[in-house]
Design a protein around this motif. Sequence first.
Motif, mmCIF file in Angstrom:
data_model
loop_
_atom_site.group_PDB
_atom_site.id
_atom_site.type_symbol
_atom_site.label_atom_id
_atom_site.label_comp_id
_atom_site.label_asym_id
_atom_site.label_seq_id
_atom_site.Cartn_x
_atom_site.Cartn_y
_atom_site.Cartn_z
ATOM 1 N N VAL A 134 0.870 -1.357 -0.038
ATOM 2 C CA VAL A 134 -0.220 -0.050 -0.035
ATOM 3 C C VAL A 134 0.755 1.390 0.004
ATOM 4 O O VAL A 134 0.539 2.192 -0.941
ATOM 5 C CB VAL A 134 -0.910 0.067 1.213
ATOM 6 C CG1 VAL A 134 -1.724 1.198 1.112
ATOM 7 C CG2 VAL A 134 -2.057 -1.062 1.079
ATOM 8 N N MET A 135 1.815 1.126 0.846
ATOM 9 C CA MET A 135 2.617 2.580 0.969
ATOM 10 C C MET A 135 3.805 2.734 0.052
ATOM 11 O O MET A 135 4.104 3.982 -0.414
ATOM 12 C CB MET A 135 3.087 2.470 2.667
ATOM 13 C CG MET A 135 2.171 2.468 3.597
ATOM 14 S SD MET A 135 2.664 2.561 5.123
ATOM 15 C CE MET A 135 3.762 4.019 5.346
ATOM 16 N N ALA A 136 4.769 1.829 -0.475
ATOM 17 C CA ALA A 136 5.634 1.876 -1.298
ATOM 18 C C ALA A 136 5.421 2.297 -2.715
ATOM 19 O O ALA A 136 4.568 1.719 -3.098
ATOM 20 C CB ALA A 136 6.482 0.541 -1.032
ATOM 21 N N ASP A 137 6.529 2.920 -3.282
ATOM 22 C CA ASP A 137 6.059 3.339 -4.745
ATOM 23 C C ASP A 137 6.761 2.040 -5.576
ATOM 24 O O ASP A 137 5.994 1.939 -6.493
ATOM 25 C CB ASP A 137 7.113 4.524 -5.055
ATOM 26 C CG ASP A 137 6.608 5.614 -4.548
ATOM 27 O OD1 ASP A 137 5.399 5.899 -4.240
ATOM 28 O OD2 ASP A 137 7.518 6.456 -3.813
ATOM 29 N N ALA A 138 7.541 1.131 -4.970
ATOM 30 C CA ALA A 138 8.022 -0.259 -5.823
ATOM 31 C C ALA A 138 8.423 -0.980 -4.658
ATOM 32 O O ALA A 138 9.139 -0.303 -3.694
ATOM 33 C CB ALA A 138 8.861 0.388 -6.794
ATOM 34 N N TRP A 139 8.461 -2.236 -4.919
ATOM 35 C CA TRP A 139 9.086 -3.398 -3.849
ATOM 36 C C TRP A 139 9.032 -4.597 -4.520
ATOM 37 O O TRP A 139 8.566 -4.843 -5.613
ATOM 38 C CB TRP A 139 8.283 -3.176 -2.582
ATOM 39 C CG TRP A 139 6.962 -3.972 -2.732
ATOM 40 C CD1 TRP A 139 5.698 -3.316 -3.168
ATOM 41 C CD2 TRP A 139 6.617 -5.130 -2.408
ATOM 42 N NE1 TRP A 139 4.701 -4.197 -2.861
ATOM 43 C CE2 TRP A 139 5.153 -5.354 -2.661
ATOM 44 C CE3 TRP A 139 7.174 -6.335 -1.705
ATOM 45 C CZ2 TRP A 139 4.563 -6.430 -2.102
ATOM 46 C CZ3 TRP A 139 6.660 -7.566 -1.416
ATOM 47 C CH2 TRP A 139 5.236 -7.630 -1.746
ATOM 48 N N GLY A 140 9.861 -5.571 -4.114
ATOM 49 C CA GLY A 140 10.088 -6.723 -4.525
ATOM 50 C C GLY A 140 10.734 -7.763 -3.574
ATOM 51 O O GLY A 140 11.045 -7.357 -2.534
ATOM 52 N N VAL A 141 10.869 -8.755 -4.052
ATOM 53 C CA VAL A 141 11.496 -9.821 -3.407
ATOM 54 C C VAL A 141 12.422 -10.733 -3.956
ATOM 55 O O VAL A 141 12.070 -10.933 -5.365
ATOM 56 C CB VAL A 141 10.283 -10.806 -2.783
ATOM 57 C CG1 VAL A 141 10.985 -12.101 -2.167
ATOM 58 C CG2 VAL A 141 9.495 -10.358 -1.849
ATOM 59 N N ALA A 150 15.710 -11.372 0.260
ATOM 60 C CA ALA A 150 15.910 -9.971 0.296
ATOM 61 C C ALA A 150 14.501 -9.212 -0.125
ATOM 62 O O ALA A 150 14.129 -9.584 -1.142
ATOM 63 C CB ALA A 150 17.039 -9.624 -0.760
ATOM 64 N N VAL A 151 14.083 -8.596 0.728
ATOM 65 C CA VAL A 151 12.857 -7.759 0.475
ATOM 66 C C VAL A 151 13.339 -6.250 0.516
ATOM 67 O O VAL A 151 13.907 -5.772 1.237
ATOM 68 C CB VAL A 151 11.630 -7.905 1.505
ATOM 69 C CG1 VAL A 151 10.674 -7.174 0.923
ATOM 70 C CG2 VAL A 151 11.509 -9.466 1.584
ATOM 71 N N TRP A 152 12.877 -5.585 -0.752
ATOM 72 C CA TRP A 152 13.480 -4.307 -0.800
ATOM 73 C C TRP A 152 12.144 -3.335 -1.100
ATOM 74 O O TRP A 152 11.035 -3.943 -1.809
ATOM 75 C CB TRP A 152 14.387 -4.046 -2.058
ATOM 76 C CG TRP A 152 13.808 -4.472 -3.195
ATOM 77 C CD1 TRP A 152 13.846 -5.795 -3.798
ATOM 78 C CD2 TRP A 152 13.235 -3.717 -4.341
ATOM 79 N NE1 TRP A 152 13.029 -5.818 -5.115
ATOM 80 C CE2 TRP A 152 12.733 -4.534 -5.319
ATOM 81 C CE3 TRP A 152 12.592 -2.283 -4.384
ATOM 82 C CZ2 TRP A 152 12.204 -4.103 -6.509
ATOM 83 C CZ3 TRP A 152 12.204 -1.865 -5.491
ATOM 84 C CH2 TRP A 152 11.895 -2.812 -6.548
#
Length: 176
Positions: A134-141, A150-152
């Motif tokens: 919901v909050m991040a502009d982009a993310w991944g695992v 690694a979760v960024w």
Amino acid sequence: MKTKKPSRARVRRRTGYAAVSCDRNLCVLGQADFAGQAVSVGAARAWADGLLAGHVADEVREDAVLLLSELVTNSIVHSDSGREPGGLVTVFLAAGDGVAHCEVIDDGSAASVPVIREACLEDGSRRGLWMMNVMADAWGVHQDDEAGNAVWFRIGGQPTSTYAMPLSSPCTGGAA
């Protein structure tokens, strides 16, 4: 004489720095290892808050520190970092152009992989990745047998593509 395989900490360092090498607008702020214990969540928050101060807007910093603490908590609760003696959680931070890039690397788990859970009123936990989505502009695992999970995430910029992850519902017991 026995040959030792490289420690996960050495592999983790390369993983963290590799995540930023593609974006020339980001400047590496730091990386730190924290023990896989609950007390490390507060220590990681304080460390990240101090590093991000002055590099991103206060609102971005506060949101980044909140999401980072959720990821560190997840690593301690759901990965071998919190289950195995000597487990570590590595936190990596970078910033640039008002954007905070955070990465949390743990020892992985043979029993589970990161999954977004639907938030429900009865459960006060299991909301870390849901909040990230919901909050991040982009993310991944990124998962690696040697380095772990690694979760960024990036926050403070324009939204870009996010990692597509199945949504699991603890309220109904199945995937949504």
